[in-house]
Design a protein around this motif. Structure first.
Motif, PDB file in Angstrom:
ATOM      1  N   VAL A 134       5.438  -9.819  11.344  1.00 23.91           N
ATOM      2  CA  VAL A 134       5.445 -11.280  11.482  1.00 23.91           C
ATOM      3  C   VAL A 134       4.020 -11.829  11.457  1.00 23.91           C
ATOM      4  O   VAL A 134       3.770 -12.906  10.917  1.00 23.91           O
ATOM      5  CB  VAL A 134       6.197 -11.701  12.755  1.00 23.91           C
ATOM      6  N   ALA A 135       3.067 -11.083  12.021  1.00 24.53           N
ATOM      7  CA  ALA A 135       1.672 -11.531  11.984  1.00 24.53           C
ATOM      8  C   ALA A 135       1.191 -11.648  10.543  1.00 24.53           C
ATOM      9  O   ALA A 135       0.530 -12.636  10.165  1.00 24.53           O
ATOM     10  CB  ALA A 135       0.795 -10.553  12.756  1.00 24.53           C
ATOM     11  N   ALA A 136       1.534 -10.660   9.718  1.00 18.94           N
ATOM     12  CA  ALA A 136       1.114 -10.682   8.315  1.00 18.94           C
ATOM     13  C   ALA A 136       1.799 -11.809   7.552  1.00 18.94           C
ATOM     14  O   ALA A 136       1.163 -12.539   6.775  1.00 18.94           O
ATOM     15  CB  ALA A 136       1.416  -9.333   7.666  1.00 18.94           C
ATOM     16  N   VAL A 137       3.095 -11.963   7.756  1.00 14.58           N
ATOM     17  CA  VAL A 137       3.842 -13.011   7.065  1.00 14.58           C
ATOM     18  C   VAL A 137       3.371 -14.392   7.517  1.00 14.58           C
ATOM     19  O   VAL A 137       3.291 -15.323   6.711  1.00 14.58           O
ATOM     20  CB  VAL A 137       5.360 -12.829   7.296  1.00 14.58           C
ATOM     21  N   SER A 138       3.058 -14.536   8.796  1.00 11.58           N
ATOM     22  CA  SER A 138       2.551 -15.815   9.292  1.00 11.58           C
ATOM     23  C   SER A 138       1.278 -16.221   8.553  1.00 11.58           C
ATOM     24  O   SER A 138       1.100 -17.396   8.195  1.00 11.58           O
ATOM     25  CB  SER A 138       2.259 -15.728  10.796  1.00 11.58           C
ATOM     26  N   LYS A 139       0.402 -15.248   8.309  1.00 12.50           N
ATOM     27  CA  LYS A 139      -0.813 -15.535   7.539  1.00 12.50           C
ATOM     28  C   LYS A 139      -0.459 -15.972   6.122  1.00 12.50           C
ATOM     29  O   LYS A 139      -1.072 -16.881   5.565  1.00 12.50           O
ATOM     30  CB  LYS A 139      -1.714 -14.300   7.506  1.00 12.50           C
ATOM     31  N   GLY A 140       0.537 -15.312   5.548  1.00 13.35           N
ATOM     32  CA  GLY A 140       0.958 -15.663   4.200  1.00 13.35           C
ATOM     33  C   GLY A 140       1.465 -17.084   4.114  1.00 13.35           C
ATOM     34  O   GLY A 140       1.109 -17.831   3.177  1.00 13.35           O
ATOM     35  N   TYR A 141       2.283 -17.484   5.072  1.00 16.33           N
ATOM     36  CA  TYR A 141       2.805 -18.854   5.050  1.00 16.33           C
ATOM     37  C   TYR A 141       1.740 -19.873   5.424  1.00 16.33           C
ATOM     38  O   TYR A 141       1.762 -21.010   4.940  1.00 16.33           O
ATOM     39  CB  TYR A 141       4.043 -18.968   5.943  1.00 16.33           C
ATOM     40  N   TYR A 194       5.184 -12.854  -0.494  1.00 13.06           N
ATOM     41  CA  TYR A 194       4.425 -12.365  -1.646  1.00 13.06           C
ATOM     42  C   TYR A 194       2.923 -12.526  -1.439  1.00 13.06           C
ATOM     43  O   TYR A 194       2.130 -11.698  -1.907  1.00 13.06           O
ATOM     44  CB  TYR A 194       4.895 -13.086  -2.913  1.00 13.06           C
ATOM     45  N   VAL A 195       2.525 -13.567  -0.738  1.00 11.73           N
ATOM     46  CA  VAL A 195       1.101 -13.752  -0.434  1.00 11.73           C
ATOM     47  C   VAL A 195       0.617 -12.656   0.503  1.00 11.73           C
ATOM     48  O   VAL A 195      -0.464 -12.077   0.301  1.00 11.73           O
ATOM     49  CB  VAL A 195       0.852 -15.142   0.180  1.00 11.73           C
ATOM     50  N   ALA A 196       1.409 -12.350   1.536  1.00  7.73           N
ATOM     51  CA  ALA A 196       1.032 -11.290   2.468  1.00  7.73           C
ATOM     52  C   ALA A 196       0.900  -9.959   1.750  1.00  7.73           C
ATOM     53  O   ALA A 196       0.029  -9.143   2.073  1.00  7.73           O
ATOM     54  CB  ALA A 196       2.073 -11.193   3.586  1.00  7.73           C
ATOM     55  N   GLN A 197       1.731  -9.753   0.754  1.00 13.62           N
ATOM     56  CA  GLN A 197       1.672  -8.524  -0.028  1.00 13.62           C
ATOM     57  C   GLN A 197       0.427  -8.488  -0.912  1.00 13.62           C
ATOM     58  O   GLN A 197      -0.327  -7.514  -0.906  1.00 13.62           O
ATOM     59  CB  GLN A 197       2.932  -8.407  -0.879  1.00 13.62           C
ATOM     60  N   GLU A 198       0.212  -9.569  -1.657  1.00 10.24           N
ATOM     61  CA  GLU A 198      -0.880  -9.596  -2.625  1.00 10.24           C
ATOM     62  C   GLU A 198      -2.254  -9.618  -1.957  1.00 10.24           C
ATOM     63  O   GLU A 198      -3.207  -8.974  -2.431  1.00 10.24           O
ATOM     64  CB  GLU A 198      -0.725 -10.811  -3.538  1.00 10.24           C
ATOM     65  N   LYS A 199      -2.385 -10.338  -0.850  1.00 12.84           N
ATOM     66  CA  LYS A 199      -3.690 -10.496  -0.219  1.00 12.84           C
ATOM     67  C   LYS A 199      -4.002  -9.416   0.809  1.00 12.84           C
ATOM     68  O   LYS A 199      -5.025  -9.465   1.484  1.00 12.84           O
ATOM     69  CB  LYS A 199      -3.796 -11.891   0.419  1.00 12.84           C
ATOM     70  N   GLY A 200      -3.112  -8.438   0.920  1.00 13.42           N
ATOM     71  CA  GLY A 200      -3.397  -7.294   1.781  1.00 13.42           C
ATOM     72  C   GLY A 200      -3.120  -7.505   3.255  1.00 13.42           C
ATOM     73  O   GLY A 200      -3.566  -6.708   4.089  1.00 13.42           O
ATOM     74  N   TYR A 201      -2.384  -8.566   3.601  1.00 17.17           N
ATOM     75  CA  TYR A 201      -2.108  -8.792   5.014  1.00 17.17           C
ATOM     76  C   TYR A 201      -1.190  -7.713   5.590  1.00 17.17           C
ATOM     77  O   TYR A 201      -1.324  -7.339   6.763  1.00 17.17           O
ATOM     78  CB  TYR A 201      -1.470 -10.171   5.217  1.00 17.17           C
ATOM     79  N   PHE A 202      -0.249  -7.221   4.790  1.00 18.13           N
ATOM     80  CA  PHE A 202       0.579  -6.104   5.250  1.00 18.13           C
ATOM     81  C   PHE A 202      -0.277  -4.854   5.419  1.00 18.13           C
ATOM     82  O   PHE A 202      -0.153  -4.131   6.406  1.00 18.13           O
ATOM     83  CB  PHE A 202       1.713  -5.827   4.252  1.00 18.13           C
ATOM     84  N   GLU A 203      -1.136  -4.619   4.449  1.00 16.04           N
ATOM     85  CA  GLU A 203      -2.008  -3.445   4.516  1.00 16.04           C
ATOM     86  C   GLU A 203      -2.916  -3.514   5.735  1.00 16.04           C
ATOM     87  O   GLU A 203      -3.175  -2.495   6.397  1.00 16.04           O
ATOM     88  CB  GLU A 203      -2.836  -3.345   3.242  1.00 16.04           C
ATOM     89  N   ASP A 204      -3.409  -4.713   6.053  1.00 15.43           N
ATOM     90  CA  ASP A 204      -4.248  -4.881   7.243  1.00 15.43           C
ATOM     91  C   ASP A 204      -3.512  -4.473   8.513  1.00 15.43           C
ATOM     92  O   ASP A 204      -4.132  -4.055   9.498  1.00 15.43           O
ATOM     93  CB  ASP A 204      -4.703  -6.340   7.375  1.00 15.43           C
ATOM     94  N   ASN A 261       0.819  -1.199   0.000  1.00 11.16           N
ATOM     95  CA  ASN A 261       0.000   0.000   0.000  1.00 11.16           C
ATOM     96  C   ASN A 261       0.861   1.261   0.000  1.00 11.16           C
ATOM     97  O   ASN A 261       2.007   1.268   0.410  1.00 11.16           O
ATOM     98  CB  ASN A 261      -0.923  -0.008   1.223  1.00 11.16           C
ATOM     99  N   SER A 262       0.275   2.364  -0.455  1.00 12.26           N
ATOM    100  CA  SER A 262       1.021   3.615  -0.587  1.00 12.26           C
ATOM    101  C   SER A 262       1.124   4.378   0.721  1.00 12.26           C
ATOM    102  O   SER A 262       1.772   5.421   0.780  1.00 12.26           O
ATOM    103  CB  SER A 262       0.356   4.493  -1.650  1.00 12.26           C
ATOM    104  N   SER A 263       0.481   3.920   1.771  1.00 16.26           N
ATOM    105  CA  SER A 263       0.589   4.574   3.065  1.00 16.26           C
ATOM    106  C   SER A 263       0.820   3.529   4.140  1.00 16.26           C
ATOM    107  O   SER A 263       0.636   2.346   3.928  1.00 16.26           O
ATOM    108  CB  SER A 263      -0.693   5.366   3.373  1.00 16.26           C
ATOM    109  N   GLY A 264       1.222   3.976   5.316  1.00 18.14           N
ATOM    110  CA  GLY A 264       1.465   3.056   6.425  1.00 18.14           C
ATOM    111  C   GLY A 264       2.913   3.086   6.852  1.00 18.14           C
ATOM    112  O   GLY A 264       3.758   3.747   6.244  1.00 18.14           O
ATOM    113  N   ASP A 265       3.214   2.381   7.921  1.00 18.00           N
ATOM    114  CA  ASP A 265       4.584   2.287   8.414  1.00 18.00           C
ATOM    115  C   ASP A 265       5.430   1.502   7.422  1.00 18.00           C
ATOM    116  O   ASP A 265       5.034   0.434   6.957  1.00 18.00           O
ATOM    117  CB  ASP A 265       4.597   1.597   9.779  1.00 18.00           C
ATOM    118  N   GLU A 266       6.609   2.009   7.130  1.00 20.01           N
ATOM    119  CA  GLU A 266       7.449   1.401   6.109  1.00 20.01           C
ATOM    120  C   GLU A 266       8.414   0.383   6.697  1.00 20.01           C
ATOM    121  O   GLU A 266       9.003   0.604   7.748  1.00 20.01           O
ATOM    122  CB  GLU A 266       8.226   2.478   5.351  1.00 20.01           C
TER     123      GLU A 266
END
Length: 324
Positions: free
Chosen positions: A235-242, A46-56, A24-29
């Motif tokens: 790590v929470a977002a990446v955990s969802k991705g994996y 890549y899953v966390a990125q595509e499915k919006g888990y980082f954005e969440d 996403n274009s905003s948020g903590d980097e």
């Protein structure tokens, strides 16, 4: 500290040479530097990125491809927030006072081994004698060969060792070498697709100490001290991705291919299906690390003179950022 200084000199080369993608274009980097060109070890990111888990998690994540400077140096110097590497990389860094810490195990067990086409008739480490090994120039390769061969009353001095760098395994065994060190989840699966039969001496078949975490996610001490909540969200977002990669390997393979279309489609789908059983394996949750695994492997490295001292294991890794 010498290693950190080298990182500062080389980091410009890394950043200039890296391809980058963001969420996403905003948020903590945050930024993460891979250990290799993108492959199924990295699917959860890549899953966390595509499915919006980082954005969440209100994160903007930048993925950096590896350059001329190793990921541990880049992360230690603060030029990337998180890196991917091996337990061995982190252990060596800690011994040299490089302040990086492993925060999650991407794969629970070591799936690597020494592989050769079956026509070389290498069925045990003693058969390495008289053969040509193609390596990438790390001292650990000779130590591993020595340990495995000594256990069968053979000598590593009888192996012709050449450095093939990152040359293709299949091309190399047809032309220059007899065997090499591979990770089955990628090269082994590729061999199956190519109908190339391999003999593989898996490291874990010969010593419990060699069942270490590879790869792992790691960060630097400063980020842990100053922004622990940021790491927890990452790590929470990446955990969802994996977890998605574990539960839905076909769908997540497609996501990886969409993000990195140059990858071999058949290989990605097959590798993803194979790794689905290995990311978490027998652990209580994805990413968890255990002290005995770190102790055993560091002791082995020290015994084989690959590290000068055994580090403080409790400072080498942490499970504190894994979801509860």
């Amino acid at each position: 500290m010498k290693k950190i200084a080298m990182a500062l000199l080389g980091v410009v080369l890394v950043l200039l040479g890296c391809n980058q993608t963001t969420t996403n274009s905003s948020g903590d980097e945050l930024s993460i530097i891979l250990d290799w060109t993108p492959n199924t070890n990295h699917t959860g990111i890549y899953v966390a990125q595509e499915k919006g888990y980082f954005e969440d998690e209100n994160l903007k994540v930048e993925i950096l491809l590896p350059g001329q400077t190793s990921a541990d140096q880049v992360v230690a110097a603060g030029q990337a927030d998180i890196g991917i590497g091996s337990q061995e990389m982190v252990t060596r860094a800690r011994v040299q006072d490089v302040p990086i810490i492993s925060i999650a195990a991407i794969i629970q067990h070591n799936t690597s081994g020494f592989a050769s086409p079956i026509d070389r008739n290498i069925i045990s480490p003693s058969d390495f004698s008289g053969m040509t090994y193609g390596g990438f120039g790390d001292p650990i390769e000779e130590a591993l060969l020595d340990a495995l061969m000594t256990s069968e009353n053979a000598s590593v001095e009888d192996v012709d060792m050449i450095n093939i760098g990152h040359a293709d395994f299949f091309t190399s065994v047809q032309r220059d070498i007899d065997f090499s060190w591979i990770y089955y989840g990628w090269t082994g699966i590729e061999a199956e697709i190519r109908d190339v039969e391999l003999n593989v001496q898996y490291l874990t078949d010969y010593a419990d100490e060699l069942d270490y975490y590879t790869p792992v996610l790691f960060t630097n001490e400063d980020l842990i001290a100053t922004k622990p909540e940021l790491l927890r969200r990452f790590v929470a977002a990446v955990s969802k991705g994996y977890q998605d990669a574990i539960n839905n390997p076909t769908d997540t393979a497609k996501i990886l291919l969409e993000a990195v279309p140059d990858l071999n489609e058949e290989l990605v789908y097959a590798s993803q299906a194979w790794l689905a059983d290995w990311y978490q394996a027998d652990a209580e949750q994805w990413g968890v690390q255990e002290l005995p695994v770190w102790e055993r492997y560091a002791t082995w490295l020290h015994r084989n003179h690959l590290i000068e001292a055994v580090p403080n294991f409790e400072e080498a890794f942490t499970n504190q950022f894994l979801p509860e």
